[in-house]
Enzyme design. Structure first.
Site, PDB file in Angstrom:
ATOM      1  N   CYS A 109       3.346  91.434  48.724  1.00  0.00           N
ATOM      2  CA  CYS A 109       2.806  90.337  49.543  1.00  0.00           C
ATOM      3  C   CYS A 109       3.448  90.469  50.920  1.00  0.00           C
ATOM      4  O   CYS A 109       4.320  89.688  51.288  1.00  0.00           O
ATOM      5  CB  CYS A 109       3.113  88.985  48.923  1.00  0.00           C
ATOM      6  SG  CYS A 109       2.789  88.882  47.137  1.00  0.00           S
ATOM      7  N   ALA A 110       3.014  91.451  51.715  1.00  0.00           N
ATOM      8  CA  ALA A 110       3.871  92.017  52.753  1.00  0.00           C
ATOM      9  C   ALA A 110       3.749  91.424  54.154  1.00  0.00           C
ATOM     10  O   ALA A 110       4.675  91.551  54.951  1.00  0.00           O
ATOM     11  CB  ALA A 110       3.637  93.530  52.833  1.00  0.00           C
ATOM     12  N   ALA A 111       2.616  90.805  54.507  1.00  0.00           N
ATOM     13  CA  ALA A 111       2.449  90.339  55.890  1.00  0.00           C
ATOM     14  C   ALA A 111       3.418  89.199  56.193  1.00  0.00           C
ATOM     15  O   ALA A 111       3.774  88.428  55.304  1.00  0.00           O
ATOM     16  CB  ALA A 111       1.004  89.886  56.102  1.00  0.00           C
ATOM     17  N   PRO A 112       3.862  89.114  57.448  1.00  0.00           N
ATOM     18  CA  PRO A 112       3.493  89.944  58.606  1.00  0.00           C
ATOM     19  C   PRO A 112       4.256  91.262  58.735  1.00  0.00           C
ATOM     20  O   PRO A 112       3.957  92.047  59.620  1.00  0.00           O
ATOM     21  CB  PRO A 112       3.811  89.029  59.782  1.00  0.00           C
ATOM     22  CG  PRO A 112       4.957  88.197  59.314  1.00  0.00           C
ATOM     23  CD  PRO A 112       4.709  87.950  57.862  1.00  0.00           C
ATOM     24  N   GLY A 114       8.040  91.617  58.194  1.00  0.00           N
ATOM     25  CA  GLY A 114       9.483  91.589  58.395  1.00  0.00           C
ATOM     26  C   GLY A 114      10.243  92.285  57.285  1.00  0.00           C
ATOM     27  O   GLY A 114      11.117  93.123  57.527  1.00  0.00           O
ATOM     28  N   LYS A 115       9.907  91.947  56.052  1.00  0.00           N
ATOM     29  CA  LYS A 115      10.615  92.545  54.918  1.00  0.00           C
ATOM     30  C   LYS A 115      10.187  93.991  54.703  1.00  0.00           C
ATOM     31  O   LYS A 115      10.999  94.843  54.335  1.00  0.00           O
ATOM     32  CB  LYS A 115      10.402  91.683  53.678  1.00  0.00           C
ATOM     33  CG  LYS A 115      10.983  90.271  53.841  1.00  0.00           C
ATOM     34  CD  LYS A 115      10.649  89.372  52.666  1.00  0.00           C
ATOM     35  CE  LYS A 115      11.237  87.970  52.849  1.00  0.00           C
ATOM     36  NZ  LYS A 115      10.531  87.182  53.896  1.00  0.00           N
ATOM     37  N   GLU A 133      -1.250  93.478  51.490  1.00  0.00           N
ATOM     38  CA  GLU A 133      -1.498  92.085  51.872  1.00  0.00           C
ATOM     39  C   GLU A 133      -2.940  91.738  51.521  1.00  0.00           C
ATOM     40  O   GLU A 133      -3.874  92.436  51.935  1.00  0.00           O
ATOM     41  CB  GLU A 133      -1.257  91.887  53.363  1.00  0.00           C
ATOM     42  CG  GLU A 133      -1.644  90.528  53.900  1.00  0.00           C
ATOM     43  CD  GLU A 133      -0.986  89.370  53.168  1.00  0.00           C
ATOM     44  OE1 GLU A 133      -1.701  88.404  52.834  1.00  0.00           O
ATOM     45  OE2 GLU A 133       0.236  89.427  52.930  1.00  0.00           O
ATOM     46  N   ARG A 138      -4.216  89.087  58.092  1.00  0.00           N
ATOM     47  CA  ARG A 138      -2.767  89.271  58.012  1.00  0.00           C
ATOM     48  C   ARG A 138      -2.416  90.725  57.728  1.00  0.00           C
ATOM     49  O   ARG A 138      -1.376  91.220  58.173  1.00  0.00           O
ATOM     50  CB  ARG A 138      -2.188  88.341  56.943  1.00  0.00           C
ATOM     51  CG  ARG A 138      -2.130  86.888  57.389  1.00  0.00           C
ATOM     52  CD  ARG A 138      -1.777  85.942  56.252  1.00  0.00           C
ATOM     53  NE  ARG A 138      -0.541  86.286  55.575  1.00  0.00           N
ATOM     54  CZ  ARG A 138       0.681  85.982  56.016  1.00  0.00           C
ATOM     55  NH1 ARG A 138       0.821  85.346  57.165  1.00  0.00           N
ATOM     56  NH2 ARG A 138       1.748  86.313  55.318  1.00  0.00           N
ATOM     57  N   CYS A 231      10.215  81.005  50.040  1.00  0.00           N
ATOM     58  CA  CYS A 231      10.845  80.203  51.089  1.00  0.00           C
ATOM     59  C   CYS A 231      10.614  78.724  50.782  1.00  0.00           C
ATOM     60  O   CYS A 231      10.210  77.953  51.637  1.00  0.00           O
ATOM     61  CB  CYS A 231      10.320  80.580  52.474  1.00  0.00           C
ATOM     62  SG  CYS A 231       8.534  80.447  52.668  1.00  0.00           S
TER      63      CYS A 231
END
Length: 456
Positions: A109-112, A114-115, A133, A138, A231
């Site tokens: 679940c990669a967008a945007p 950062g990780k 994603e 996105r 988060c």
């Protein structure tokens, strides 16, 4: 800040004596962070050249706080991909995954990005990284950030977890599930998240998170590491989801890992039938450290099937289709990059090693984008420029970060430059930022139109 009343009641019940400190933290300004891109610059070198006042983030060696008045997103070093602006607590997730060079890694679940870009820096351009994603818009932003950071070994897809699980059973050494969640931990950073929050949405998130985890678990190798992060503060989405997943899938257990001493523990008392070792998961609290709310669980796959048959991607065999690229490479590189090629429409890519067949998958970026075959010529991509160093090419044009020339270049203007004709790697203080093509003492600007600075 107008926090949802149901959320406050819930947190007061959970935190009890800690609640007042938690509530007061929302009166503090959010902390800003950037993470140095070690694919482009060492941490020590960046500290030496940084135009910003930096303070160390203690839980990630590449991470730094910067001051509210700084604007690192409007600087030539940002365009050169020297750093990624990232919320400080979120940087802990890449540290926990701890990807290694040469591994096969999935960010589901990669967008945007950062990780993903943190993972890529850990891999140091070696191995296979798949960044996925599900939302198309996105996914495009994710692909752009991978390009800016100069990443060569990443495939970007726009797929469902279920479709990927069919193609990649027991394939990855490490998987990150940074799950879509109710976003409670981001209320201070993103007030819009408050308006979207509800207890009903929490329940919907739980169902979606469990479905994603199920497919992720099927894609992990025996002995591999799966990191689940959110988060949100919601126990239902954190300890609850992990406990339910482990009850349904006995192939996994919670791994005991060493983390920053300021991170809190998972709370067994906040869920019914908490999994064994649920207290070895992590909670990041805004009233205990300088960052937003996060939850992180590190799982290991201790049982499972192996030996699946794999179908690998068909590489480009027809050398005639490479003739324009070969000519460009001969004129431009000191030594041409080596690897397997694939044509994606008219665009030429170099594949990461170990790439399985991508047939019938929604693919945005099947590897390192080298450029496009035009009529009787090859035009290099912006991604190629951003992944190169000056010593790898025959011609460079280097200017300083505070110069008029770099601002003119980033606005898309042509520039007066003397030298041999051909493609030039444009650099800011020795870091690549794009292409220019020199002819007749005029450097034609090839900085992408969609990225050009306006109003400076």
């Amino acid at each position: 800040m107008n926090l949802p009343s149901d959320f406050l009641v819930k947190m007061k019940d959970l935190l009890k004596d800690e609640y007042e400190d938690f509530y007061k933290s929302y009166q503090d300004p959010k902390k800003q962070g950037l993470r140095v891109n070690t694919l482009k610059v060492s941490i020590d070198h960046f500290i030496e050249i940084s135009p910003f006042a930096l303070d160390k983030i203690p839980w990630v060696k590449e991470g730094f706080f910067y001051k509210d008045e700084e604007r690192p997103g409007k600087h030539p070093y940002h365009e050169a991909g020297l750093y990624y602006i990232q919320e400080p607590s979120a940087m802990a997730v890449g540290e926990m995954l701890d990807a290694q060079p040469g591994e096969k890694v999935l960010d589901l679940c990669a967008a945007p990005g950062g990780k993903t870009t943190h993972i890529a820096a850990k891999m140091n351009q070696r191995g296979f990284l798949l960044a996925n994603e599900i939302h198309p818009a996105r996914a495009k932003i994710l692909s752009q950030n991978i390009e800016r950071m100069g990443i060569k070994n990443c495939v970007v897809t726009n797929e469902t977890p279920a479709r990927l699980a069919e193609r990649f059973p027991a394939y990855f050494d490490r998987i990150l599930v940074d799950a879509p969640c109710s976003g409670e931990g981001m209320f201070r950073k993103d007030p819009n998240a408050c308006a979207e929050w509800s207890m009903e949405n929490v329940a919907l998130c739980v169902s979606r998170q469990l479905d994603i985890l199920k497919h992720a678990g099927n894609m992990l190798k025996l002995g591999g590491r799966l990191v689940y992060s959110t988060c949100t503060f919601s126990p239902e989405e954190n300890e609850g989801v992990i406990s339910h997943f482990l009850k349904e899938d006995s192939r996994f257990k919670i791994e005991s890992v060493v983390a920053y001493e300021g991170f809190g523990e998972g709370r067994e008392d906040w869920v019914s039938e908490g999994a064994l070792d649920i207290d070895k998961t992590f909670r990041l609290w805004p009233h205990k450290l300088q960052g937003e709310g996060h939850f992180i669980a590190v799982l290991t796959k201790v049982d499972g099937d192996e030996g699946f048959k794999r179908k690998y991607v068909d590489v480009l065999k027809d050398q005639k289709l490479l003739k324009d690229y070969v000519q460009f490479a001969k004129e431009t590189f000191i030594e041409s990059p080596k690897g397997d090629f694939i044509l994606f429409g008219d665009s030429l890519y170099m594949l990461p090693g170990g790439t399985l067949s991508l047939k019938n998958l929604k693919v945005l970026r099947p590897g390192w984008h080298l450029g496009t075959n035009k009529k009787n010529r090859f035009e290099p991509s912006h991604a190629l420029a951003l992944s190169l160093k000056g010593e790898e090419v025959r011609h460079t044009w280097c200017v300083g970060k505070d110069s008029n020339e770099i601002e003119s270049y980033l606005r898309g203007e042509s520039l007066a430059v003397k030298g041999s004709k051909g493609w030039y790697l444009v650099e800011v203080d020795g870091f690549s930022v794009g292409w220019g093509k020199l002819a007749g003492d005029v450097l034609k600007n090839h900085y992408p139109k969609g990225l050009r600075w306006v109003g400076k």
